[in-house]
Scaffold this motif. Sequence first.
Motif, PDB file in Angstrom:
ATOM      1  N   LEU A   1      47.910 -35.572 -94.404  1.00 49.91           N
ATOM      2  CA  LEU A   1      48.152 -36.587 -93.396  1.00 49.91           C
ATOM      3  C   LEU A   1      48.576 -37.936 -93.976  1.00 49.91           C
ATOM      4  CD1 LEU A   1      45.275 -35.926 -90.825  1.00 49.91           C
ATOM      5  CD2 LEU A   1      47.691 -35.332 -90.620  1.00 49.91           C
ATOM      6  N   ILE A   2      48.252 -38.199 -95.247  1.00 53.54           N
ATOM      7  CA  ILE A   2      48.640 -39.502 -95.806  1.00 53.54           C
ATOM      8  C   ILE A   2      49.947 -39.440 -96.589  1.00 53.54           C
ATOM      9  CG2 ILE A   2      46.258 -40.323 -95.900  1.00 53.54           C
ATOM     10  CD1 ILE A   2      46.292 -39.873 -98.899  1.00 53.54           C
TER      11      ILE A   2
ATOM     12  N   PHE B   1      34.084 -38.472 -83.299  1.00 55.23           N
ATOM     13  CA  PHE B   1      33.708 -38.317 -84.709  1.00 55.23           C
ATOM     14  C   PHE B   1      34.000 -36.906 -85.213  1.00 55.23           C
ATOM     15  CE2 PHE B   1      30.591 -41.815 -83.525  1.00 55.23           C
ATOM     16  CZ  PHE B   1      31.421 -42.808 -84.024  1.00 55.23           C
ATOM     17  N   LEU B   2      33.887 -35.920 -84.349  1.00 56.62           N
ATOM     18  CA  LEU B   2      34.291 -34.566 -84.737  1.00 56.62           C
ATOM     19  C   LEU B   2      35.769 -34.539 -85.116  1.00 56.62           C
ATOM     20  CD1 LEU B   2      32.579 -32.362 -81.988  1.00 56.62           C
ATOM     21  CD2 LEU B   2      32.151 -32.181 -84.441  1.00 56.62           C
ATOM     22  N   ILE B   3      36.589 -35.160 -84.281  1.00 55.37           N
ATOM     23  CA  ILE B   3      38.032 -35.143 -84.519  1.00 55.37           C
ATOM     24  C   ILE B   3      38.388 -35.923 -85.778  1.00 55.37           C
ATOM     25  CG2 ILE B   3      40.283 -35.788 -83.569  1.00 55.37           C
ATOM     26  CD1 ILE B   3      39.025 -35.385 -80.764  1.00 55.37           C
ATOM     27  N   ILE B   4      37.730 -37.056 -85.985  1.00 51.09           N
ATOM     28  CA  ILE B   4      38.000 -37.848 -87.193  1.00 51.09           C
ATOM     29  C   ILE B   4      37.622 -37.060 -88.444  1.00 51.09           C
ATOM     30  CG2 ILE B   4      37.282 -39.906 -88.482  1.00 51.09           C
ATOM     31  CD1 ILE B   4      37.077 -41.348 -85.753  1.00 51.09           C
ATOM     32  N   THR B   5      36.496 -36.367 -88.405  1.00 49.80           N
ATOM     33  CA  THR B   5      36.092 -35.545 -89.549  1.00 49.80           C
ATOM     34  C   THR B   5      37.094 -34.428 -89.783  1.00 49.80           C
ATOM     35  OG1 THR B   5      33.759 -36.015 -89.047  1.00 49.80           O
ATOM     36  CG2 THR B   5      34.203 -34.195 -90.547  1.00 49.80           C
TER      37      THR B   5
ATOM     38  N   LEU C   1      43.185 -45.073 -94.663  1.00 51.72           N
ATOM     39  CA  LEU C   1      44.432 -44.486 -95.151  1.00 51.72           C
ATOM     40  C   LEU C   1      45.095 -43.620 -94.084  1.00 51.72           C
ATOM     41  CD1 LEU C   1      43.624 -43.441 -98.832  1.00 51.72           C
ATOM     42  CD2 LEU C   1      44.964 -45.386 -98.039  1.00 51.72           C
ATOM     43  N   ILE C   2      44.303 -42.807 -93.437  1.00 56.15           N
ATOM     44  CA  ILE C   2      44.864 -41.967 -92.379  1.00 56.15           C
ATOM     45  C   ILE C   2      45.380 -42.836 -91.243  1.00 56.15           C
ATOM     46  CG2 ILE C   2      44.349 -40.217 -90.638  1.00 56.15           C
ATOM     47  CD1 ILE C   2      42.346 -38.987 -92.539  1.00 56.15           C
ATOM     48  N   HIS C   3      44.591 -43.818 -90.849  1.00 59.65           N
ATOM     49  CA  HIS C   3      44.996 -44.715 -89.767  1.00 59.65           C
ATOM     50  C   HIS C   3      46.290 -45.438 -90.124  1.00 59.65           C
ATOM     51  CE1 HIS C   3      45.053 -48.332 -87.230  1.00 59.65           C
ATOM     52  NE2 HIS C   3      44.297 -47.650 -86.376  1.00 59.65           N
ATOM     53  N   TYR C   4      46.379 -45.929 -91.334  1.00 58.17           N
ATOM     54  CA  TYR C   4      47.573 -46.670 -91.748  1.00 58.17           C
ATOM     55  C   TYR C   4      48.810 -45.777 -91.718  1.00 58.17           C
ATOM     56  CZ  TYR C   4      51.071 -48.815 -94.740  1.00 58.17           C
ATOM     57  OH  TYR C   4      52.250 -49.318 -95.231  1.00 58.17           O
ATOM     58  N   ASN C   5      48.719 -44.581 -92.299  1.00 53.80           N
ATOM     59  CA  ASN C   5      49.906 -43.741 -92.385  1.00 53.80           C
ATOM     60  C   ASN C   5      50.349 -43.236 -91.017  1.00 53.80           C
ATOM     61  OD1 ASN C   5      51.914 -42.471 -94.152  1.00 53.80           O
ATOM     62  ND2 ASN C   5      51.063 -40.562 -93.365  1.00 53.80           N
TER      63      ASN C   5
END
Length: 452
Positions: free
Chosen positions: A354-355, A341-345, A286-290
């Motif tokens: 963000l979405i 992975f820290l940043i993604i979390t 969802l985050i990636h898509y938006n």
Amino acid sequence: MSEESELISKTLLTIDKFKTVDNFKQAIQSNEYQGKSYFIRSLIWKTLFLTESLTIDSWSGKLNDCRRIFHELVRREDMQLPWDTLDHENIYYKSKNVNLSRSNSHIKRTKSLKPTMKLEFTRVSSDPLSTENTKPGHETDGDHESTMAKGISDDTELLSMIIVDVDRIFPGDPFFTKDIKRELIEILYVWSKCNQVGYKQGFHEILGLIFKNLYNDCVSISDNCPLEELKILKLFNIKFFKHDVFQIFNKFLNNFGIVENYYRDEKVLLNQINVFNMYLLKIDQLIHYNLISKLNLESQLWCIKYFRLVLIREFEHDNITNLWDKLVTVSPLKFPMFLNFLIITMMINLKSNLIIGDFTECLSLLLHYPTDSDTKFMTHLFDFSVKLLDNKDDDLKLYQLGMKINSTLNPNLKISLSLNSGTKELDAKDKMALEKYRMEMRLKKRVQSLMR
């Protein structure tokens, strides 16, 4: 109890409790060490970067070897800082007969050490951490070819460039006095002349955080200090503080891949961002898509700052300091991946905004990450990132962990996608569900703002 006695007592208690470096790392990662009465931050960093052992009898030799490098470097003629060539009104100006680096003569003198890499510099003509210089193919240090050809015209220019950055380090922090800044400048100058990458903006903040957080554990050792106490106190000897910080800074930048992956080469940096985007898609579709598919908000517009400064600007001092204590326990070879992975979390923690946000809202949020993170989130941040790292090659596990992280950090956010959505573009049904949710949330936020 004197400061020296307290350091000795805490060190012995730590060693008795954990005994080996591996046990010590585990205790740091699991918060078994932080907050204890015997906690010493310098012991973490100096154990992992300098002594590599909790066996006290082995420390002296390791410390001598590490400290001799900086000791010899600052005595080389080509490493002398040209303070006397600065403008006489510059607060750092010193006449040539004032020697700033001739202390610690009791170290045994050895053959002069050569710089570890060819001396080569690249001008930093613009701030590589600004959003204007972070698009693909855009050289963050100005025109790369022309600056590489020109280089730094002289040592005074290098010194002046470092001074400009150090002078504005952590504004308002009373720790960074003129004398402290001068020591930072000296370390950065010598390091830059010994490393091919030269000086880059951002290095001053990394060094500043290390310097400040280890400084408070330093002590002056008396000449009549008993041998058994000296073996321990040598680790905290203020006479060699700059020597130790120089080594820690060097190993952190080079061994942990900070220079190689984020500063040295634009193509490598872009590849790191592509890897980051790939894992974001696998973990939170969802985050990636938006952000990427819908808003075309390119990750390099904001995450270069996260990479290059290792999250320094994203958290309050206590939180980033405690996080860094844990970060240095991660395998250096795995660190760049772990940072992804820290940043993604961190992004999942902001998912509800963000979405549903537009381009400007999302970019602003990512460029100015909320710094008021609580202790619970900081613990989740590290623990979840470790689990993601351990399963980085298993797409199913990454998807499942993404769902688990979401359920912990966003318990009221119910919308989710199928596993297949993590490996391809969203299908029409997923898009419709997400757009419906976005519209509902934006309307809700609008009503709430009007009611205020």
